[in-house]
Design a protein around this motif. Sequence first.
Motif, PDB file in Angstrom:
ATOM      1  N   ALA A   1       0.618  -1.262   0.472  1.00 41.72           N
ATOM      2  CA  ALA A   1      -0.040   0.138  -0.034  1.00 41.72           C
ATOM      3  C   ALA A   1       0.450   1.114   0.500  1.00 41.72           C
ATOM      4  CB  ALA A   1      -0.955  -0.087   1.369  1.00 41.72           C
ATOM      5  N   CYS A   2       0.389   2.142  -0.244  1.00 41.68           N
ATOM      6  CA  CYS A   2       1.185   3.831  -0.505  1.00 41.68           C
ATOM      7  C   CYS A   2       0.398   4.091  -1.189  1.00 41.68           C
ATOM      8  CB  CYS A   2       2.366   3.947  -2.005  1.00 41.68           C
ATOM      9  SG  CYS A   2       2.711   5.193  -1.403  1.00 41.68           S
ATOM     10  N   GLU A   3      -0.347   5.253  -0.009  1.00 44.92           N
ATOM     11  CA  GLU A   3      -1.415   6.387   0.158  1.00 44.92           C
ATOM     12  C   GLU A   3      -2.765   5.947  -0.313  1.00 44.92           C
ATOM     13  OE1 GLU A   3       0.576   9.899  -1.197  1.00 44.92           O
ATOM     14  OE2 GLU A   3       1.062  10.806   0.676  1.00 44.92           O
ATOM     15  N   GLY A   4      -3.496   5.078   0.105  1.00 45.97           N
ATOM     16  CA  GLY A   4      -4.115   4.303   0.198  1.00 45.97           C
ATOM     17  C   GLY A   4      -4.354   3.497  -1.864  1.00 45.97           C
ATOM     18  N   ALA A   5      -3.137   3.511  -2.771  1.00 41.22           N
ATOM     19  CA  ALA A   5      -3.253   2.913  -3.561  1.00 41.22           C
ATOM     20  C   ALA A   5      -2.759   1.907  -3.555  1.00 41.22           C
ATOM     21  CB  ALA A   5      -2.384   3.846  -5.203  1.00 41.22           C
ATOM     22  N   GLU A   6      -3.031   0.446  -3.932  1.00 43.80           N
ATOM     23  CA  GLU A   6      -2.188  -1.049  -4.402  1.00 43.80           C
ATOM     24  C   GLU A   6      -0.649  -0.826  -5.576  1.00 43.80           C
ATOM     25  OE1 GLU A   6      -3.700  -4.614  -5.823  1.00 43.80           O
ATOM     26  OE2 GLU A   6      -3.913  -5.185  -3.244  1.00 43.80           O
ATOM     27  N   LEU A   7       0.536  -1.129  -5.090  1.00 48.75           N
ATOM     28  CA  LEU A   7       1.443  -0.613  -6.038  1.00 48.75           C
ATOM     29  C   LEU A   7       2.168  -2.080  -5.526  1.00 48.75           C
ATOM     30  CD1 LEU A   7       0.830   2.060  -5.033  1.00 48.75           C
ATOM     31  CD2 LEU A   7       3.139   2.308  -5.120  1.00 48.75           C
ATOM     32  N   ALA A   8       2.482  -2.500  -6.894  1.00 46.77           N
ATOM     33  CA  ALA A   8       3.054  -4.009  -7.908  1.00 46.77           C
ATOM     34  C   ALA A   8       4.596  -3.549  -7.604  1.00 46.77           C
ATOM     35  CB  ALA A   8       2.904  -4.269  -8.704  1.00 46.77           C
ATOM     36  N   GLY A  16       0.651   5.238 -10.896  1.00 46.02           N
ATOM     37  CA  GLY A  16      -0.179   5.204 -11.485  1.00 46.02           C
ATOM     38  C   GLY A  16       0.745   4.586 -13.637  1.00 46.02           C
ATOM     39  N   ILE A  17       1.825   3.373 -12.355  1.00 48.75           N
ATOM     40  CA  ILE A  17       2.626   3.042 -13.405  1.00 48.75           C
ATOM     41  C   ILE A  17       2.411   1.882 -13.543  1.00 48.75           C
ATOM     42  CG2 ILE A  17       5.438   2.684 -14.721  1.00 48.75           C
ATOM     43  CD1 ILE A  17       4.209   5.210 -14.677  1.00 48.75           C
ATOM     44  N   GLY A  18       2.251   0.705 -14.793  1.00 50.78           N
ATOM     45  CA  GLY A  18       2.546  -0.826 -14.630  1.00 50.78           C
ATOM     46  C   GLY A  18       0.987  -1.351 -13.993  1.00 50.78           C
ATOM     47  N   ASP A  19       1.772  -2.075 -13.256  1.00 51.42           N
ATOM     48  CA  ASP A  19       0.398  -2.790 -12.215  1.00 51.42           C
ATOM     49  C   ASP A  19      -0.053  -2.137 -11.235  1.00 51.42           C
ATOM     50  OD1 ASP A  19       0.851  -5.060 -14.426  1.00 51.42           O
ATOM     51  OD2 ASP A  19       3.031  -6.676 -12.780  1.00 51.42           O
ATOM     52  N   SER A  20       0.677  -1.246 -10.546  1.00 48.66           N
ATOM     53  CA  SER A  20       0.697  -0.108  -9.596  1.00 48.66           C
ATOM     54  C   SER A  20      -1.505   0.991 -10.185  1.00 48.66           C
ATOM     55  CB  SER A  20       1.164   0.956  -9.398  1.00 48.66           C
ATOM     56  OG  SER A  20       2.690  -0.441  -8.975  1.00 48.66           O
ATOM     57  N   GLU A  21      -1.939   0.643  -9.060  1.00 51.34           N
ATOM     58  CA  GLU A  21      -3.120   1.631  -9.045  1.00 51.34           C
ATOM     59  C   GLU A  21      -2.195   3.597  -8.481  1.00 51.34           C
ATOM     60  OE1 GLU A  21      -5.940  -1.678  -6.770  1.00 51.34           O
ATOM     61  OE2 GLU A  21      -5.313   0.677  -6.128  1.00 51.34           O
ATOM     62  N   GLY A  22      -3.199   4.383  -8.387  1.00 54.09           N
ATOM     63  CA  GLY A  22      -3.151   6.028  -8.561  1.00 54.09           C
ATOM     64  C   GLY A  22      -2.906   6.201  -9.569  1.00 54.09           C
ATOM     65  N   GLU A  23      -2.575   7.486  -9.499  1.00 53.46           N
ATOM     66  CA  GLU A  23      -2.384   8.559 -10.216  1.00 53.46           C
ATOM     67  C   GLU A  23      -0.625   9.073 -10.589  1.00 53.46           C
ATOM     68  OE1 GLU A  23      -2.972  13.394 -10.981  1.00 53.46           O
ATOM     69  OE2 GLU A  23      -4.338  12.052  -9.501  1.00 53.46           O
ATOM     70  N   ASN A  24      -0.592   8.835 -11.641  1.00 44.88           N
ATOM     71  CA  ASN A  24       1.116   9.268 -12.251  1.00 44.88           C
ATOM     72  C   ASN A  24       1.667  10.903 -11.780  1.00 44.88           C
ATOM     73  OD1 ASN A  24       4.081   9.249 -13.456  1.00 44.88           O
ATOM     74  ND2 ASN A  24       2.805   8.706 -15.138  1.00 44.88           N
ATOM     75  N   SER A  25       1.693  11.313 -10.681  1.00 47.43           N
ATOM     76  CA  SER A  25       2.235  12.149 -11.185  1.00 47.43           C
ATOM     77  C   SER A  25       3.956  13.122 -11.431  1.00 47.43           C
ATOM     78  CB  SER A  25       2.372  13.079  -9.299  1.00 47.43           C
ATOM     79  OG  SER A  25       0.466  12.673  -8.851  1.00 47.43           O
ATOM     80  N   PRO A  60       6.552   9.458  -1.533  1.00 43.04           N
ATOM     81  CA  PRO A  60       5.747   7.745  -0.580  1.00 43.04           C
ATOM     82  C   PRO A  60       5.393   6.612  -1.704  1.00 43.04           C
ATOM     83  CG  PRO A  60       4.202   9.868  -0.940  1.00 43.04           C
ATOM     84  CD  PRO A  60       6.117  10.253  -1.844  1.00 43.04           C
ATOM     85  N   ASP A  61       6.292   6.421  -2.822  1.00 44.77           N
ATOM     86  CA  ASP A  61       6.375   5.671  -3.669  1.00 44.77           C
ATOM     87  C   ASP A  61       7.487   4.641  -2.777  1.00 44.77           C
ATOM     88  OD1 ASP A  61       4.405   5.463  -5.854  1.00 44.77           O
ATOM     89  OD2 ASP A  61       5.009   7.712  -4.768  1.00 44.77           O
ATOM     90  N   ILE A  62       8.465   5.457  -2.540  1.00 46.54           N
ATOM     91  CA  ILE A  62      10.181   5.277  -2.882  1.00 46.54           C
ATOM     92  C   ILE A  62      10.125   4.822  -1.195  1.00 46.54           C
ATOM     93  CG2 ILE A  62      12.083   5.784  -2.171  1.00 46.54           C
ATOM     94  CD1 ILE A  62      12.299   7.155  -4.428  1.00 46.54           C
TER      95      ILE A  62
END
Length: 271
Positions: free
Chosen positions: A8-15, A65-74, A81-83
Amino acid sequence: MRRHLTFACEGAELAGTLDAAAGATGLLILSGGNEIRSGAHRGMAMLAARVAAAGYPVFRFDRRGIGDSEGENSGFESSAPDIAAAIATFRAAAPQVARMAAFGNCDAASALLLHQPLALDALILANPWTYETAESEAEGEEEAPDLPPASAIRARYMARLKDPKSLLRLLKGEVDLGKLLRGLSALGKGSAAASPDSLAARLDAAMAALACPAHILLATGDRTAQAFVDRCNPGALPVTRVDSSSHSFAGEDAIWLERQILDLLARLPSR
Protein backbone atom coordinates in the motif's frame (compact mmCIF):
# COMPACT_ATOMS: atom_id res chain seq x y z
CA MET A 1 13.53 -17.23 -6.55
CA ARG A 2 11.36 -14.43 -7.89
CA ARG A 3 8.25 -13.43 -5.99
CA HIS A 4 5.55 -10.90 -6.93
CA LEU A 5 3.76 -8.98 -4.19
CA THR A 6 1.64 -5.90 -3.57
CA PHE A 7 1.87 -3.15 -0.98
CA ALA A 8 0.00 0.00 0.00
CA CYS A 9 0.98 3.60 -0.68
CA GLU A 10 -1.38 6.41 0.32
CA GLY A 11 -4.51 4.39 -0.48
CA ALA A 12 -3.20 2.83 -3.71
CA GLU A 13 -2.05 -0.76 -4.20
CA LEU A 14 1.43 -0.94 -5.74
CA ALA A 15 3.08 -3.91 -7.45
CA GLY A 16 6.57 -5.09 -6.59
CA THR A 17 8.91 -7.95 -7.42
CA LEU A 18 11.45 -9.52 -5.08
CA ASP A 19 14.40 -11.52 -6.42
CA ALA A 20 15.31 -13.37 -3.24
CA ALA A 21 18.84 -14.08 -2.01
CA ALA A 22 20.37 -14.79 1.38
CA GLY A 23 22.65 -11.76 1.58
CA ALA A 24 22.35 -9.02 4.20
CA THR A 25 22.89 -6.27 1.61
CA GLY A 26 19.92 -5.52 -0.63
CA LEU A 27 19.39 -3.50 -3.80
CA LEU A 28 16.28 -1.42 -4.47
CA ILE A 29 15.80 -0.63 -8.18
CA LEU A 30 13.77 2.36 -9.36
CA SER A 31 12.67 2.55 -12.98
CA GLY A 32 13.13 5.84 -14.80
CA GLY A 33 10.57 7.81 -16.78
CA ASN A 34 7.30 5.95 -17.14
CA GLU A 35 8.95 2.55 -17.53
CA ILE A 36 7.47 -0.40 -15.70
CA ARG A 37 9.63 -2.23 -13.17
CA SER A 38 11.01 -4.69 -15.75
CA GLY A 39 12.76 -1.76 -17.46
CA ALA A 40 13.50 -1.12 -21.13
CA HIS A 41 13.75 -4.46 -23.00
CA ARG A 42 13.43 -6.18 -19.58
CA GLY A 43 16.81 -4.76 -18.66
CA MET A 44 16.01 -4.18 -14.98
CA ALA A 45 14.42 -7.62 -14.60
CA MET A 46 17.54 -9.27 -16.02
CA LEU A 47 19.80 -7.08 -13.89
CA ALA A 48 17.83 -8.04 -10.78
CA ALA A 49 18.17 -11.74 -11.55
CA ARG A 50 21.93 -11.49 -12.00
CA VAL A 51 22.47 -9.40 -8.86
CA ALA A 52 20.34 -11.81 -6.84
CA ALA A 53 22.34 -14.74 -8.24
CA ALA A 54 25.43 -13.04 -6.80
CA GLY A 55 23.83 -13.17 -3.33
CA TYR A 56 22.09 -9.77 -3.03
CA PRO A 57 18.27 -9.64 -2.72
CA VAL A 58 16.71 -7.16 -5.16
CA PHE A 59 13.36 -5.39 -5.04
CA ARG A 60 11.72 -3.56 -7.95
CA PHE A 61 8.34 -1.82 -8.05
CA ASP A 62 5.95 0.23 -10.16
CA ARG A 63 5.24 3.64 -8.67
CA ARG A 64 1.67 4.91 -8.53
CA GLY A 65 -0.04 5.06 -11.92
CA ILE A 66 2.64 2.99 -13.68
CA GLY A 67 2.40 -0.61 -14.88
CA ASP A 68 0.53 -2.83 -12.44
CA SER A 69 0.21 -0.18 -9.73
CA GLU A 70 -2.94 1.77 -8.89
CA GLY A 71 -3.20 5.52 -8.37
CA GLU A 72 -2.31 8.62 -10.32
CA ASN A 73 1.04 9.04 -12.04
CA SER A 74 2.29 12.39 -10.73
CA GLY A 75 5.87 11.99 -11.93
CA PHE A 76 9.19 11.39 -10.25
CA GLU A 77 9.09 14.55 -8.14
CA SER A 78 6.05 13.19 -6.28
CA SER A 79 7.43 9.69 -5.76
CA ALA A 80 8.82 10.05 -2.21
CA PRO A 81 5.92 8.12 -0.60
CA ASP A 82 6.24 5.36 -3.20
CA ILE A 83 9.96 4.95 -2.53
CA ALA A 84 9.48 4.97 1.25
CA ALA A 85 6.72 2.35 1.00
CA ALA A 86 8.89 0.18 -1.27
CA ILE A 87 11.78 0.35 1.21
CA ALA A 88 9.53 -0.73 4.07
CA THR A 89 8.06 -3.56 1.99
CA PHE A 90 11.50 -4.75 0.92
CA ARG A 91 12.69 -4.87 4.54
CA ALA A 92 9.58 -6.79 5.60
CA ALA A 93 9.89 -9.29 2.74
CA ALA A 94 13.65 -9.80 3.27
CA PRO A 95 14.17 -9.29 7.02
CA GLN A 96 17.83 -10.36 6.85
CA VAL A 97 18.66 -7.18 4.90
CA ALA A 98 20.70 -4.94 7.18
CA ARG A 99 22.08 -2.62 4.49
CA MET A 100 20.21 -1.31 1.47
CA ALA A 101 21.44 0.51 -1.60
CA ALA A 102 19.19 2.00 -4.27
CA PHE A 103 19.85 2.21 -8.00
CA GLY A 104 18.04 4.59 -10.32
CA ASN A 105 18.55 5.62 -13.93
CA CYS A 106 17.39 8.90 -15.50
CA ASP A 107 14.68 10.63 -13.44
CA ALA A 108 14.76 7.72 -10.98
CA ALA A 109 18.29 8.85 -10.07
CA SER A 110 17.02 12.41 -9.67
CA ALA A 111 14.15 11.17 -7.50
CA LEU A 112 16.56 9.38 -5.18
CA LEU A 113 18.48 12.62 -4.74
CA LEU A 114 15.50 14.94 -4.34
CA HIS A 115 13.66 12.76 -1.81
CA GLN A 116 16.46 12.43 0.73
CA PRO A 117 16.63 11.57 3.53
CA LEU A 118 15.43 8.02 2.88
CA ALA A 119 16.18 4.87 4.89
CA LEU A 120 19.01 3.91 2.54
CA ASP A 121 22.71 3.22 3.05
CA ALA A 122 23.97 4.12 -0.44
CA LEU A 123 22.82 5.51 -3.80
CA ILE A 124 23.87 4.41 -7.30
CA LEU A 125 22.80 7.16 -9.69
CA ALA A 126 22.93 6.68 -13.47
CA ASN A 127 22.48 9.45 -16.04
CA PRO A 128 20.52 11.77 -13.71
CA TRP A 129 17.72 13.77 -15.36
CA THR A 130 18.11 17.57 -15.30
CA TYR A 131 15.65 18.77 -17.95
CA GLU A 132 12.77 20.97 -16.87
CA THR A 133 9.23 20.02 -17.90
CA ALA A 134 9.05 22.81 -20.50
CA GLU A 135 12.19 21.48 -22.20
CA SER A 136 10.92 17.94 -22.61
CA GLU A 137 7.12 18.08 -22.84
CA ALA A 138 7.17 17.66 -26.61
CA GLU A 139 9.21 14.46 -26.34
CA GLY A 140 7.80 12.96 -23.13
CA GLU A 141 9.44 13.11 -19.71
CA GLU A 142 11.60 10.06 -20.26
CA GLU A 143 13.18 11.43 -23.45
CA ALA A 144 15.85 14.13 -23.72
CA PRO A 145 15.24 17.03 -26.14
CA ASP A 146 16.74 16.65 -29.63
CA LEU A 147 19.42 19.34 -29.18
CA PRO A 148 22.52 18.16 -27.27
CA PRO A 149 23.80 20.38 -24.45
CA ALA A 150 26.38 23.01 -25.36
CA SER A 151 29.19 21.06 -23.70
CA ALA A 152 28.52 18.06 -25.95
CA ILE A 153 28.52 20.26 -29.06
CA ARG A 154 31.81 21.83 -28.03
CA ALA A 155 33.41 18.47 -27.28
CA ARG A 156 32.31 17.01 -30.60
CA TYR A 157 33.66 19.88 -32.68
CA MET A 158 36.89 20.12 -30.72
CA ALA A 159 37.48 16.42 -31.39
CA ARG A 160 36.85 16.96 -35.09
CA LEU A 161 39.24 19.89 -35.23
CA LYS A 162 41.98 17.66 -33.78
CA ASP A 163 41.28 14.80 -36.21
CA PRO A 164 43.55 14.86 -39.31
CA LYS A 165 40.89 13.03 -41.35
CA SER A 166 38.33 15.75 -40.56
CA LEU A 167 40.81 18.46 -41.52
CA LEU A 168 41.52 16.68 -44.81
CA ARG A 169 37.78 16.53 -45.56
CA LEU A 170 37.60 20.27 -44.86
CA LEU A 171 40.43 20.99 -47.32
CA LYS A 172 38.72 18.83 -49.95
CA GLY A 173 35.48 20.80 -49.57
CA GLU A 174 33.56 17.81 -48.22
CA VAL A 175 32.40 19.63 -45.09
CA ASP A 176 29.26 21.81 -44.82
CA LEU A 177 30.87 25.12 -43.86
CA GLY A 178 27.60 26.64 -42.65
CA LYS A 179 26.98 23.77 -40.26
CA LEU A 180 30.62 23.87 -39.13
CA LEU A 181 30.44 27.59 -38.36
CA ARG A 182 27.24 27.14 -36.34
CA GLY A 183 28.93 24.39 -34.34
CA LEU A 184 32.07 26.45 -33.80
CA SER A 185 29.98 29.34 -32.50
CA ALA A 186 29.03 27.12 -29.55
CA LEU A 187 32.69 26.84 -28.54
CA GLY A 188 32.69 30.31 -27.05
CA LYS A 189 29.34 30.05 -25.31
CA GLY A 190 29.25 29.06 -21.66
CA SER A 191 26.38 27.27 -20.01
CA ALA A 192 23.64 29.50 -18.65
CA ALA A 193 23.59 29.71 -14.87
CA ALA A 194 20.81 27.65 -13.36
CA SER A 195 18.14 29.48 -11.39
CA PRO A 196 18.04 28.58 -7.68
CA ASP A 197 14.74 26.73 -8.06
CA SER A 198 15.74 24.82 -11.22
CA LEU A 199 15.96 21.03 -11.15
CA ALA A 200 19.73 21.19 -11.71
CA ALA A 201 20.23 23.55 -8.77
CA ARG A 202 18.08 21.39 -6.52
CA LEU A 203 20.07 18.31 -7.51
CA ASP A 204 23.31 20.14 -6.70
CA ALA A 205 21.94 21.07 -3.28
CA ALA A 206 20.80 17.49 -2.68
CA MET A 207 24.21 16.07 -3.63
CA ALA A 208 25.97 18.51 -1.32
CA ALA A 209 23.70 17.54 1.60
CA LEU A 210 23.75 13.75 1.19
CA ALA A 211 24.11 11.82 4.42
CA CYS A 212 24.89 8.49 2.70
CA PRO A 213 27.50 7.49 0.12
CA ALA A 214 26.57 7.93 -3.53
CA HIS A 215 28.21 6.98 -6.82
CA ILE A 216 27.34 8.41 -10.24
CA LEU A 217 27.42 6.32 -13.44
CA LEU A 218 27.41 8.10 -16.80
CA ALA A 219 27.17 6.95 -20.41
CA THR A 220 29.33 9.61 -22.05
CA GLY A 221 27.40 9.66 -25.34
CA ASP A 222 23.97 9.88 -23.74
CA ARG A 223 22.36 13.33 -23.97
CA THR A 224 20.81 13.08 -20.53
CA ALA A 225 24.23 12.31 -19.05
CA GLN A 226 25.81 15.12 -21.09
CA ALA A 227 23.23 17.56 -19.78
CA PHE A 228 23.94 16.47 -16.21
CA VAL A 229 27.67 17.14 -16.73
CA ASP A 230 26.84 20.50 -18.32
CA ARG A 231 24.43 21.66 -15.62
CA CYS A 232 25.39 20.02 -12.33
CA ASN A 233 28.35 19.82 -10.01
CA PRO A 234 28.58 16.46 -8.22
CA GLY A 235 31.27 17.88 -5.94
CA ALA A 236 33.12 15.13 -4.13
CA LEU A 237 30.86 12.32 -5.35
CA PRO A 238 32.74 9.67 -7.34
CA VAL A 239 31.82 9.41 -11.03
CA THR A 240 32.44 6.41 -13.31
CA ARG A 241 31.96 6.71 -17.06
CA VAL A 242 31.41 4.25 -19.88
CA ASP A 243 32.05 5.17 -23.52
CA SER A 244 28.52 4.56 -24.74
CA SER A 245 25.45 6.38 -26.01
CA SER A 246 23.03 3.86 -24.49
CA HIS A 247 20.83 5.66 -21.99
CA SER A 248 19.47 2.39 -20.60
CA PHE A 249 22.78 0.47 -20.71
CA ALA A 250 21.66 -1.99 -23.36
CA GLY A 251 23.68 -4.79 -24.95
CA GLU A 252 27.25 -5.13 -23.68
CA ASP A 253 26.71 -2.07 -21.47
CA ALA A 254 24.36 -4.18 -19.34
CA ILE A 255 27.34 -6.28 -18.24
CA TRP A 256 29.31 -3.13 -17.43
CA LEU A 257 26.40 -1.82 -15.35
CA GLU A 258 26.06 -5.13 -13.49
CA ARG A 259 29.77 -5.14 -12.64
CA GLN A 260 29.64 -1.58 -11.37
CA ILE A 261 26.65 -2.32 -9.14
CA LEU A 262 28.10 -5.55 -7.76
CA ASP A 263 31.39 -3.82 -7.00
CA LEU A 264 29.63 -1.00 -5.17
CA LEU A 265 27.43 -3.41 -3.21
CA ALA A 266 30.48 -5.42 -2.16
CA ARG A 267 32.16 -2.25 -0.87
CA LEU A 268 29.14 -1.07 1.10
CA PRO A 269 30.36 -0.85 4.72
CA SER A 270 28.65 -2.72 7.54
CA ARG A 271 26.67 -0.69 10.03
